[in-house]
Design an enzyme around this catalytic site. Sequence first.
Site, mmCIF file in Angstrom:
data_model
loop_
_atom_site.group_PDB
_atom_site.id
_atom_site.type_symbol
_atom_site.label_atom_id
_atom_site.label_comp_id
_atom_site.label_asym_id
_atom_site.label_seq_id
_atom_site.Cartn_x
_atom_site.Cartn_y
_atom_site.Cartn_z
ATOM 1 N N ARG A 60 -14.804 13.186 12.056
ATOM 2 C CA ARG A 60 -15.613 12.019 11.733
ATOM 3 C C ARG A 60 -16.328 11.413 12.935
ATOM 4 N NH1 ARG A 60 -11.350 9.208 7.538
ATOM 5 N NH2 ARG A 60 -11.791 10.676 5.875
ATOM 6 N N ARG B 8 -8.761 9.786 13.664
ATOM 7 C CA ARG B 8 -7.957 10.317 12.566
ATOM 8 C C ARG B 8 -8.748 11.347 11.772
ATOM 9 N NH1 ARG B 8 -7.805 9.386 7.416
ATOM 10 N NH2 ARG B 8 -8.943 7.407 7.408
ATOM 11 N N HIS C 60 -14.227 2.060 9.420
ATOM 12 C CA HIS C 60 -13.484 2.533 8.271
ATOM 13 C C HIS C 60 -11.964 2.415 8.435
ATOM 14 C CE1 HIS C 60 -12.346 5.008 4.963
ATOM 15 N NE2 HIS C 60 -11.836 5.940 5.722
ATOM 16 N N HIS D 49 -16.691 5.861 10.113
ATOM 17 C CA HIS D 49 -16.798 6.932 9.127
ATOM 18 C C HIS D 49 -18.262 7.309 8.942
ATOM 19 C CE1 HIS D 49 -16.289 9.293 5.570
ATOM 20 N NE2 HIS D 49 -14.985 9.154 5.632
ATOM 21 N N GLU E 63 -1.092 2.439 8.434
ATOM 22 C CA GLU E 63 -2.234 2.193 9.315
ATOM 23 C C GLU E 63 -1.948 1.090 10.329
ATOM 24 O OE1 GLU E 63 -5.894 1.295 7.250
ATOM 25 O OE2 GLU E 63 -7.022 1.019 9.099
ATOM 26 N N LEU F 79 -3.536 8.984 4.066
ATOM 27 C CA LEU F 79 -2.624 8.961 2.923
ATOM 28 C C LEU F 79 -1.338 9.674 3.304
ATOM 29 C CD1 LEU F 79 -5.128 9.763 0.033
ATOM 30 C CD2 LEU F 79 -4.535 7.583 1.028
ATOM 31 N N GLY G 32 0.842 -1.192 0.000
ATOM 32 C CA GLY G 32 0.000 0.000 0.000
ATOM 33 C C GLY G 32 0.875 1.239 0.000
ATOM 34 N N ALA H 2 2.196 2.947 2.365
ATOM 35 C CA ALA H 2 3.358 2.851 3.242
ATOM 36 C C ALA H 2 4.356 1.822 2.710
ATOM 37 C CB ALA H 2 2.921 2.495 4.662
#
Lengths: 251, 731
Positions: free
Chosen positions: B422, B527, B493, B351, B517, B533, B127, B129
Amino acid sequence: MEKLLNLTLKVWRQDGPKAKGAFETYKLNGISPDSSFLEMMDILNDQLINEHKDPIAFDHDCREGICGTCSMYINGHPHGPDSGITTCQLHMRSFKDGETITVEPWRSAAFPIIKDLMVDRSAFDKIIQAGGYISVNTGGIPDGNAIPISKWHADEAMDAASCIGCGACVATCKNGSAMLFVAAKVSQLSLLPQGKIEASQRAKKMLSKMDELGFGNCTNTGACEAECPKNISITHIARLNREFIGAKFID
Amino acid sequence: MAKKENIFDKAKDTVSKKTDVIKDKAEDLVEDVQEVVEDVKKNTEKDKATKVADKVKGTDSKVSETVKSSAKQVASEVKNGGKTITPKDAKIPEGPLADKWTNYKNQQKLVNPANKRRLDVIVVGTGLAGASAAASLAEMGFNVLNFCIQDSPRRAHSIAAQGGINAAKNYPNDGDSVYRLFYDTIKGGDYRAREANVYRLAEVSNSIIDQCVAQGVPFAREYGGLLDNRSFGGAQVSRTFYARGQTGQQLLLGAYSALSRQVGKGAVKLYTRYDMLDVVIVEGRARGIIARNLVTGKVERFFAHAVVVGTGGYGNAFFLSTNAMGSNGSAALQMYKKGAYFANPAFAQIHPTCIPVHGKFQSKLTLMSESLRNDGRIWVPKKKEDAEAIRARKLKPTDIKEEDRDYYLERRYPAFGNLVPRDVASRAAKERCDAGFGVGSTGLAVYLDFSDAINRLGKDVVEARYGNLFQMYEKIVDDNPYETPMMIYPAIHYTMGGMWVDYELMTNIPGLFCIGEANFSDHGANRLGASALMQGLADGYFVLPYTIQNYLADQIRVPRMSVDKEEFVEAEKAVNDKIQKIMNIQGKRSVDSIHKELGLIMWDFVGMGRTAEGLKTALDKIIAIRKEFWSNVYVPGKADSLNMELEKALRLADFIDIGELMARDALLREESCGGHFREEYQTPEGEALRNDEDFSYVACWKYTGEGNEPELIKEPLDYEFVERQQRNYKA
């Protein structure tokens, strides 16, 4: 409550790359039109597992149309009859009660079958590894706003960049060509000043890798554009050809 | 009871001993100072006197600092009644906040180019990272082995992020700065993250944008050719860069192209369709992994001088989440079982803008980007009878008059309105639905309405901004969001919790790093949007490639090990035994059916509103599910071939353990903070009530063996630079 669907599925089953494959027929009842195509496949697999039979292998991951993993050839169309979507976004409301649905894997010499509906698309990775990048290392980079890029170029590059690498273009092409896939990347990067520098060489390297891996050539039938879940236009192929001819001149 | 007293006596004893030592030290130092002062008095030369006086000053502050910090640690150990992790353990560099990262980089050890070639690094995950780390490490000259479970590195779940990526560029000239991004992130995380890590994240954020532009990421641009920004929840500035509604995809393709370039050069060896099933520890250090080839089913051993894990979050413990179907917490759980601490497992993000659940057959939930809250207004009917009529399909949302709509976020939080963080937006939706004002057939949905934006900006502008999201919604729900408002409801999420890492992103096992993550480090208890990202790429491009060298510099003399070494063979055997155990159960239930049951328990008791009683129920039920799994799961096929049911079963076994950890951690934390909301702890207005006095720490769980309760180790969070406040998005 909407009416539930009773369906007949003809699914391609194949044990391995060299094994002989065949269609198997399954009956599936009580499918909600609100369920997605892959959820319908989950239900079928659950049914097979309960009968202690081998579930159907298929690739899927994000189930929201962006990762490009899912890959089914449904009723003669990659990603099914609906347009502008991937298999995972296809919903059962696109089918009629009593319908027979045929499900096949992507068929292309460059995408060998792993099992059932699962194919090996690592050839796409190899094409990118051959040159589908801008040669920069991490760090030591000028400010993001140092080179202005016109909105038109940025948007056009974004259109090309929206390719999810699913392989529908190859699966639908009578020549098994990966031109739309290659063109999308070449076009995206050549539209941006950062990528312009290597544009011709990139086109050459990627195309020669494409040929080497057993993909066919482009004869402008346009099926790829029609079936692309991200509606990527074949005008990008024209841009690829321009860059490729440029490379010839340099040589 | 006797045991408890014993521990208490021991603690008391330790404290009194330590206090004595500190006292003695302090007394000695004070004596020294006094001597110096005498010296000064005796001395007649003026400049000499000044010099000595300066020395005295220095000693004086050192004395007080030493005494203070030792006393602090002793106090925290006494208070917490057990082991704690100090800032020194976490390798937080000295100095003012803004200088820490620079100080670290100036002092860290590096590996010279000739030695880099001799060092192997395993990176698990491709991903944001993982791919950025693998590419960057290979560019520097390390040999990289990169693993992913997908058929291509480009398919990692980072690809699904839609809205954008934050950076403190301040291009719009609206008052942004590194400090403000740091502050918003710390505040958004409800003061449960480490200051030094978060500041570094904000500090490197700008380089990420530059890097991605250079890679050809087609960020949205203004007509003048410069980069465009939008605003996101939890911030009052526009600092979010985006690429249509596909920012995650474009950033991942950037990292993927950098990775592909290194694969092409032979600097990275890529292993696709490989699942990491264990980490191999040799003499206390991570030296490799055991991974299963998902096509052949063969379990294989791999050596490296260091192992980096970037395998994402564990939200799929809930079965229904916005995570991809393959996203799992197995790598994390294997590290935990090998002794790495699992930090803050309870911190999961719900989320607010997902498409509501519609049926039992549902396999996953789809996220609608938070960016929609820039222009969409969230509401439910003001009158209960209207809500009931809508649920019964007697009324349509467009039938509800403007004055009968309750724009509850704008009403409750006038300063931030629809752009509250959120966790706040999610709880507010739950509150309205629980009170009977929810819409949709289940009553578990609220409206996200674009009619205002369409009237104000025109349909074209709205389409240009959100076209692909609207199309996605329409394909799933069969409803046109340009005409009728979207329906949304919260869903799991992202997981802020994860492996404990120090400032170098290394777990407590030397040589085992964790990024993105999968670690716990930067987001505290919640977060902010467009920060995942940022963190993934910060870790992979700009943090780990530095910090890992500080470790590898000491490993240059370590020769490559044979994977026939005992530790590797044993680890592989343990994995094969576990697989055989699962295959041999031959029970009656499919993996998914047990997973769905676990998911319901998680959502009902460990979801948005948690209570002590509910969490205890969850723990009991999860233990019963574990028993059910290990005695009644049915996995068809063979272990030594492609077997997707077996892959799922292995992951579910770990999700059960993670679910238990989450419930345990949530039960321990008797406060509400960020995404963790304990119903017993709320303000009279229903806002989260934090308890800094007792819970200002990172809860790290240490595995103590099968069937045993894990040990709790705390990392106290002392806020040196930011003053903590109750989060306020109202004014």
